[in-house]
Design an enzyme around this catalytic site. Structure first.
Site, mmCIF file in Angstrom:
data_model
loop_
_atom_site.group_PDB
_atom_site.id
_atom_site.type_symbol
_atom_site.label_atom_id
_atom_site.label_comp_id
_atom_site.label_asym_id
_atom_site.label_seq_id
_atom_site.Cartn_x
_atom_site.Cartn_y
_atom_site.Cartn_z
ATOM 1 N N CYS A 55 5.307 -6.539 -38.201
ATOM 2 C CA CYS A 55 4.259 -7.263 -38.933
ATOM 3 C C CYS A 55 2.931 -7.191 -38.175
ATOM 4 O O CYS A 55 1.869 -7.037 -38.789
ATOM 5 C CB CYS A 55 4.645 -8.721 -39.140
ATOM 6 S SG CYS A 55 6.112 -8.939 -40.157
ATOM 7 N N ARG A 132 9.164 -7.347 -47.247
ATOM 8 C CA ARG A 132 7.827 -6.728 -47.329
ATOM 9 C C ARG A 132 7.541 -6.289 -48.761
ATOM 10 O O ARG A 132 7.675 -5.116 -49.100
ATOM 11 C CB ARG A 132 7.742 -5.519 -46.386
ATOM 12 C CG ARG A 132 7.808 -5.870 -44.944
ATOM 13 C CD ARG A 132 7.589 -4.682 -44.034
ATOM 14 N NE ARG A 132 8.183 -4.973 -42.759
ATOM 15 C CZ ARG A 132 7.674 -5.810 -41.849
ATOM 16 N NH1 ARG A 132 6.507 -6.387 -42.077
ATOM 17 N NH2 ARG A 132 8.296 -6.055 -40.726
HETATM 18 C C1 BEZ Z 1 9.071 -7.283 -37.528
HETATM 19 O O1 BEZ Z 1 9.107 -6.584 -36.523
HETATM 20 O O2 BEZ Z 1 8.026 -7.494 -38.118
HETATM 21 C C2 BEZ Z 1 10.352 -7.872 -38.007
HETATM 22 C C3 BEZ Z 1 11.526 -7.216 -37.730
HETATM 23 C C4 BEZ Z 1 12.723 -7.763 -38.164
HETATM 24 C C5 BEZ Z 1 12.724 -8.943 -38.888
HETATM 25 C C6 BEZ Z 1 11.532 -9.575 -39.194
HETATM 26 C C7 BEZ Z 1 10.340 -9.037 -38.764
#
Ligand code: BEZ
Length: 216
Positions: A55, A132
């Site tokens: 993110c 997402r």
């Molecule tokens: C992330 O890196 O943004 C992420 C990875 C796994 C679960 C939620 C967010």
């Protein structure tokens, strides 16, 4: 164990052509109402959580390309279940670590009321994080395209811009965007629905697979 639910899984609730459900919520730029973004394009997107690696890279990439969305008369709006103060702290960290200020609104949705309306979160999932999802909403408030990626795969900002370019070119030219289309490249004309055109075409594909002659 997952709780039974009648709600659809992520990305299955709304369909292309639906009006984007309206909402009002707190955000990092103050209260926002979705419908007040009409008359412009809007990319509304959810992310699983603040302070997570993928993110963070998405927000840095989007903030760096914010001018490219503006140039297409398109606003950006992000959303997650995190609180407004979590959003603030994350944006401050992004600014200090990466040198970019995220100025588009990030909505807080702690009760998931918006996430559920948009199918951003699975009701069958014990994890309340939004996946997402990305909604491309036109100036009339209609959902024109949407994507859904898992938490461990970051979105492509060039592809988000290409989708926007494609939708805008389709509207402007009444034409079709072929595979891998990029701005400036030829578009396709809609196929004929007339049998006379089928028989009159110079070759076997001429009635359904033809460019639009560069018509603007
Ligand atoms: C992330 O890196 O943004 C992420 C990875 C796994 C679960 C939620 C967010």
């Amino acid at each position: 164990m997952n709780a039974p639910s009648s709600l659809p899984p992520p990305c299955a609730g709304l369909r292309i052509g639906d009006m984007a459900p309206d909402f009002e919520a707190r955000s990092t730029i103050g209260p926002v109402r979705l419908s007040s973004f009409r008359k412009r394009w809007l990319v509304l997107f959810s992310h699983p959580a603040d302070f997570t690696p993928v993110c963070t890279t998405e927000f840095v990439a989007l903030a760096r390309e914010a001018a490219a969305f503006e140039a297409r008369d398109c606003a950006l709006m992000a959303l997650s279940v995190d609180s407004l103060f979590s959003h603030f702290a994350w944006l401050r960290m992004i600014r200090d670590r990466f040198g970019v200020e995220v100025r588009f609104p990030i909505v807080e949705d702690p009760t998931l009321v918006i996430g559920r309306a948009f199918g951003m979160v699975s009701a069958l999932d014990n994890d309340s994080a939004t996946v997402r999802t990305t909604f491309f909403i036109d100036p009339a408030g209609v959902i024109r395209a949407m994507t859904c990626y898992p938490a461990n795969l970051g979105r492509s900002v060039p592809e988000m811009l290409r989708i926007l370019d494609g939708l805008q070119a389709i509207d402007a030219r009444g034409a079709l965007a072929p595979a891998n289309w990029q701005p400036g490249e030829p578009m396709l004309a809609a196929p004929s629905h007339n049998l006379d055109d089928v028989y009159a075409a110079k070759d076997v594909t001429g009635w359904f697979l033809r460019d639009n002659g560069g018509k603007a």
